[in-house]
Design a protein around this motif. Structure first.
Motif, PDB file in Angstrom:
ATOM      1  N   ASP A  68      25.094 -34.695 -54.376  1.00  0.00           N
ATOM      2  CA  ASP A  68      25.557 -35.037 -55.671  1.00  0.00           C
ATOM      3  C   ASP A  68      25.706 -36.436 -55.328  1.00  0.00           C
ATOM      4  O   ASP A  68      26.507 -36.691 -55.989  1.00  0.00           O
ATOM      5  N   ARG A  69      25.903 -36.740 -54.287  1.00  0.00           N
ATOM      6  CA  ARG A  69      26.742 -37.922 -53.949  1.00  0.00           C
ATOM      7  C   ARG A  69      25.718 -38.726 -53.147  1.00  0.00           C
ATOM      8  O   ARG A  69      24.935 -38.666 -51.823  1.00  0.00           O
ATOM      9  N   MET A  70      26.074 -40.287 -52.952  1.00  0.00           N
ATOM     10  CA  MET A  70      25.403 -41.133 -52.984  1.00  0.00           C
ATOM     11  C   MET A  70      25.756 -41.397 -51.304  1.00  0.00           C
ATOM     12  O   MET A  70      24.857 -42.432 -50.093  1.00  0.00           O
ATOM     13  N   ASP A  71      27.239 -41.464 -51.070  1.00  0.00           N
ATOM     14  CA  ASP A  71      27.402 -42.259 -49.830  1.00  0.00           C
ATOM     15  C   ASP A  71      27.879 -40.993 -48.747  1.00  0.00           C
ATOM     16  O   ASP A  71      28.238 -41.539 -47.946  1.00  0.00           O
ATOM     17  N   THR A 127      14.960 -36.695 -49.475  1.00  0.00           N
ATOM     18  CA  THR A 127      16.274 -36.843 -50.440  1.00  0.00           C
ATOM     19  C   THR A 127      16.285 -37.131 -52.061  1.00  0.00           C
ATOM     20  O   THR A 127      15.160 -37.199 -52.491  1.00  0.00           O
ATOM     21  N   ILE A 128      17.314 -36.052 -52.500  1.00  0.00           N
ATOM     22  CA  ILE A 128      16.700 -35.360 -53.593  1.00  0.00           C
ATOM     23  C   ILE A 128      18.647 -35.568 -54.512  1.00  0.00           C
ATOM     24  O   ILE A 128      20.183 -35.512 -53.575  1.00  0.00           O
ATOM     25  N   LEU A 129      18.511 -36.980 -54.943  1.00  0.00           N
ATOM     26  CA  LEU A 129      19.874 -36.649 -55.986  1.00  0.00           C
ATOM     27  C   LEU A 129      20.197 -35.950 -57.359  1.00  0.00           C
ATOM     28  O   LEU A 129      19.322 -36.357 -58.147  1.00  0.00           O
ATOM     29  N   VAL A 130      21.097 -35.221 -57.311  1.00  0.00           N
ATOM     30  CA  VAL A 130      20.873 -35.033 -58.785  1.00  0.00           C
ATOM     31  C   VAL A 130      22.822 -35.190 -59.555  1.00  0.00           C
ATOM     32  O   VAL A 130      23.289 -36.058 -59.231  1.00  0.00           O
ATOM     33  N   LEU A 131      22.300 -35.159 -60.887  1.00  0.00           N
ATOM     34  CA  LEU A 131      23.434 -35.700 -61.672  1.00  0.00           C
ATOM     35  C   LEU A 131      24.558 -34.735 -62.297  1.00  0.00           C
ATOM     36  O   LEU A 131      24.883 -35.024 -63.199  1.00  0.00           O
ATOM     37  N   SER A 132      24.008 -33.854 -62.221  1.00  0.00           N
ATOM     38  CA  SER A 132      25.459 -32.922 -62.215  1.00  0.00           C
ATOM     39  C   SER A 132      26.652 -32.031 -61.735  1.00  0.00           C
ATOM     40  O   SER A 132      27.419 -32.066 -62.171  1.00  0.00           O
ATOM     41  N   GLY A 133      26.636 -33.398 -60.476  1.00  0.00           N
ATOM     42  CA  GLY A 133      27.938 -34.301 -59.990  1.00  0.00           C
ATOM     43  C   GLY A 133      28.840 -35.278 -60.378  1.00  0.00           C
ATOM     44  O   GLY A 133      29.178 -35.488 -61.325  1.00  0.00           O
ATOM     45  N   ALA A 166      28.048 -37.963 -58.703  1.00  0.00           N
ATOM     46  CA  ALA A 166      27.033 -39.516 -58.588  1.00  0.00           C
ATOM     47  C   ALA A 166      27.050 -39.308 -60.086  1.00  0.00           C
ATOM     48  O   ALA A 166      25.961 -38.788 -61.064  1.00  0.00           O
ATOM     49  N   THR A 167      26.563 -40.752 -60.866  1.00  0.00           N
ATOM     50  CA  THR A 167      26.017 -41.846 -62.011  1.00  0.00           C
ATOM     51  C   THR A 167      24.800 -41.962 -62.052  1.00  0.00           C
ATOM     52  O   THR A 167      24.472 -42.251 -60.842  1.00  0.00           O
ATOM     53  N   ARG A 168      23.592 -42.104 -62.823  1.00  0.00           N
ATOM     54  CA  ARG A 168      22.600 -43.088 -62.368  1.00  0.00           C
ATOM     55  C   ARG A 168      23.603 -44.591 -62.263  1.00  0.00           C
ATOM     56  O   ARG A 168      22.999 -45.143 -61.099  1.00  0.00           O
ATOM     57  N   ALA A 169      23.980 -45.502 -62.728  1.00  0.00           N
ATOM     58  CA  ALA A 169      25.536 -46.382 -62.639  1.00  0.00           C
ATOM     59  C   ALA A 169      25.832 -46.853 -61.163  1.00  0.00           C
ATOM     60  O   ALA A 169      25.212 -47.613 -60.333  1.00  0.00           O
ATOM     61  N   ASP A 170      26.035 -45.773 -60.264  1.00  0.00           N
ATOM     62  CA  ASP A 170      26.577 -45.482 -58.587  1.00  0.00           C
ATOM     63  C   ASP A 170      24.901 -46.007 -58.577  1.00  0.00           C
ATOM     64  O   ASP A 170      25.554 -46.186 -56.876  1.00  0.00           O
ATOM     65  N   ILE A 171      23.513 -45.366 -58.809  1.00  0.00           N
ATOM     66  CA  ILE A 171      23.056 -45.610 -57.331  1.00  0.00           C
ATOM     67  C   ILE A 171      22.904 -47.031 -57.588  1.00  0.00           C
ATOM     68  O   ILE A 171      22.181 -47.607 -56.413  1.00  0.00           O
ATOM     69  N   GLU A 173      14.102 -38.741 -54.655  1.00  0.00           N
ATOM     70  CA  GLU A 173      14.139 -38.810 -56.017  1.00  0.00           C
ATOM     71  C   GLU A 173      15.630 -38.507 -56.876  1.00  0.00           C
ATOM     72  O   GLU A 173      16.755 -38.241 -56.165  1.00  0.00           O
ATOM     73  N   VAL A 174      15.727 -38.761 -58.692  1.00  0.00           N
ATOM     74  CA  VAL A 174      16.856 -38.637 -59.122  1.00  0.00           C
ATOM     75  C   VAL A 174      16.669 -37.940 -60.147  1.00  0.00           C
ATOM     76  O   VAL A 174      15.068 -37.656 -60.855  1.00  0.00           O
ATOM     77  N   LEU A 175      17.295 -36.289 -60.310  1.00  0.00           N
ATOM     78  CA  LEU A 175      16.860 -35.586 -61.332  1.00  0.00           C
ATOM     79  C   LEU A 175      18.195 -35.274 -61.602  1.00  0.00           C
ATOM     80  O   LEU A 175      19.569 -35.704 -61.168  1.00  0.00           O
ATOM     81  N   ASP A 176      18.474 -34.706 -62.942  1.00  0.00           N
ATOM     82  CA  ASP A 176      19.661 -33.914 -63.834  1.00  0.00           C
ATOM     83  C   ASP A 176      19.895 -33.140 -63.393  1.00  0.00           C
ATOM     84  O   ASP A 176      21.404 -33.103 -63.014  1.00  0.00           O
ATOM     85  N   SER A 177      19.409 -32.250 -62.559  1.00  0.00           N
ATOM     86  CA  SER A 177      20.422 -31.091 -61.963  1.00  0.00           C
ATOM     87  C   SER A 177      19.396 -30.608 -60.832  1.00  0.00           C
ATOM     88  O   SER A 177      17.784 -30.642 -61.117  1.00  0.00           O
ATOM     89  N   VAL A 178      19.562 -29.081 -60.546  1.00  0.00           N
ATOM     90  CA  VAL A 178      18.607 -28.136 -59.648  1.00  0.00           C
ATOM     91  C   VAL A 178      17.731 -27.419 -60.975  1.00  0.00           C
ATOM     92  O   VAL A 178      16.408 -26.997 -60.155  1.00  0.00           O
TER      93      VAL A 178
END
Length: 255
Positions: free
Chosen positions: A207-210, A223-229, A231-236, A245-250
């Motif tokens: 859930d973190r880009m960094d 790599t899969i980033l989920v937005l449930s933690g 990170a937000t779409r703007a962070d990317i 991939e970017v997903l809302d959640s698992v």
């Protein structure tokens, strides 16, 4: 998904649990992986807890993860140091997660001429212990840090964490530590060694880009980033790299 994934590494906080509650779909995803015979490990940069503690905490959230399927920065640190200096000695600042892992790796805990000073996460950093660490590093002990996180969450707001205390020690000794946890891809590589996994066929969910995503990319994972933690779409957009991939959640990974 263009490549078949047969092993999974998933972060814990923000991916499977959020504020001590299971993320919807998390328990079902683990059940799906078990039914499909997929190997997986749940990872955390937190070095406070032992795998047994974490397994019990997850169970209270409604998620079943046996202790041998948990991989912490404390375990990764102990594995690294066992390989570097088998039977070595260490002065350790931290809680049961790191002290237990170091004991099990065959290390002697001492504050007299240790090979290593190891800084882990703790709820109460003692000024006395930090002073001892500084003097031992000055005297030649090698400086190791379990994870680089500079703050941790609490109900009242952020708390200073391992990375912040490491910076204090570095400032006093002029010695940079070697940091084992994410974003060091070694954390993922040691987890893959435990699973007998190959990077080509391993997926990583974070859930973190960094930390999660950059380490996953450097370790060659899907790599899969989920937005449930966190990170937000703007962070990317702020980073020069992208998750696969970017997903809302698992829950989006359920069949």
């Amino acid at each position: 998904m263009e490549r078949e994934i047969d092993c999974w590494l998933t972060d814990m906080d923000g991916v499977l649990v959020h504020e001590h509650k299971a993320v919807p779909g998390a328990a079902e995803l683990l059940d799906q992986w078990r039914a499909q015979g997929k190997r997986f490990l749940v990872l955390t940069n937190n070095s406070i807890y032992t795998p047994r503690d974490l397994s019990a905490r997850l169970a209270r959230s409604g998620i079943d993860v046996p202790e041998d399927q948990l991989w912490t920065s404390a375990l990764a640190t102990a594995t690294f140091l066992k390989d570097q200096a088998p039977g070595g000695s260490a002065f350790v600042i931290g809680e049961a997660g790191i002290t237990t892992a170091m004991h099990e790796a065959g290390f002697v805990m001492t504050d007299t001429s240790p090979d290593f000073v190891i800084l882990g996460e703790t709820r109460s950093y003692s000024f006395e212990a930090i002073t001892r660490a500084i003097r031992l590093i000055d005297a030649g002990a090698r400086f190791i840090v379990t994870n680089p996180d500079v703050t941790g969450p609490s109900p009242e707001g952020p708390l200073p964490a391992t990375g912040a205390v490491a910076a204090l020690i570095t400032s006093a000794t002029k010695r940079e530590p070697y940091v084992v946890g994410k974003p060091n891809p070694m954390m993922f590589r040691s987890a893959m060694n435990k699973l007998g996994a190959h990077s080509e066929r391993t997926g990583m969910i974070g859930d973190r880009m960094d930390t999660d995503v950059v380490a996953g990319i450097e370790a060659g994972l899907h790599t899969i980033l989920v937005l449930s933690g966190i990170a937000t779409r703007a962070d990317i957009e702020r980073f020069p790299f992208r998750p696969r991939e970017v997903l809302d959640s698992v829950a989006d990974l359920l069949d």
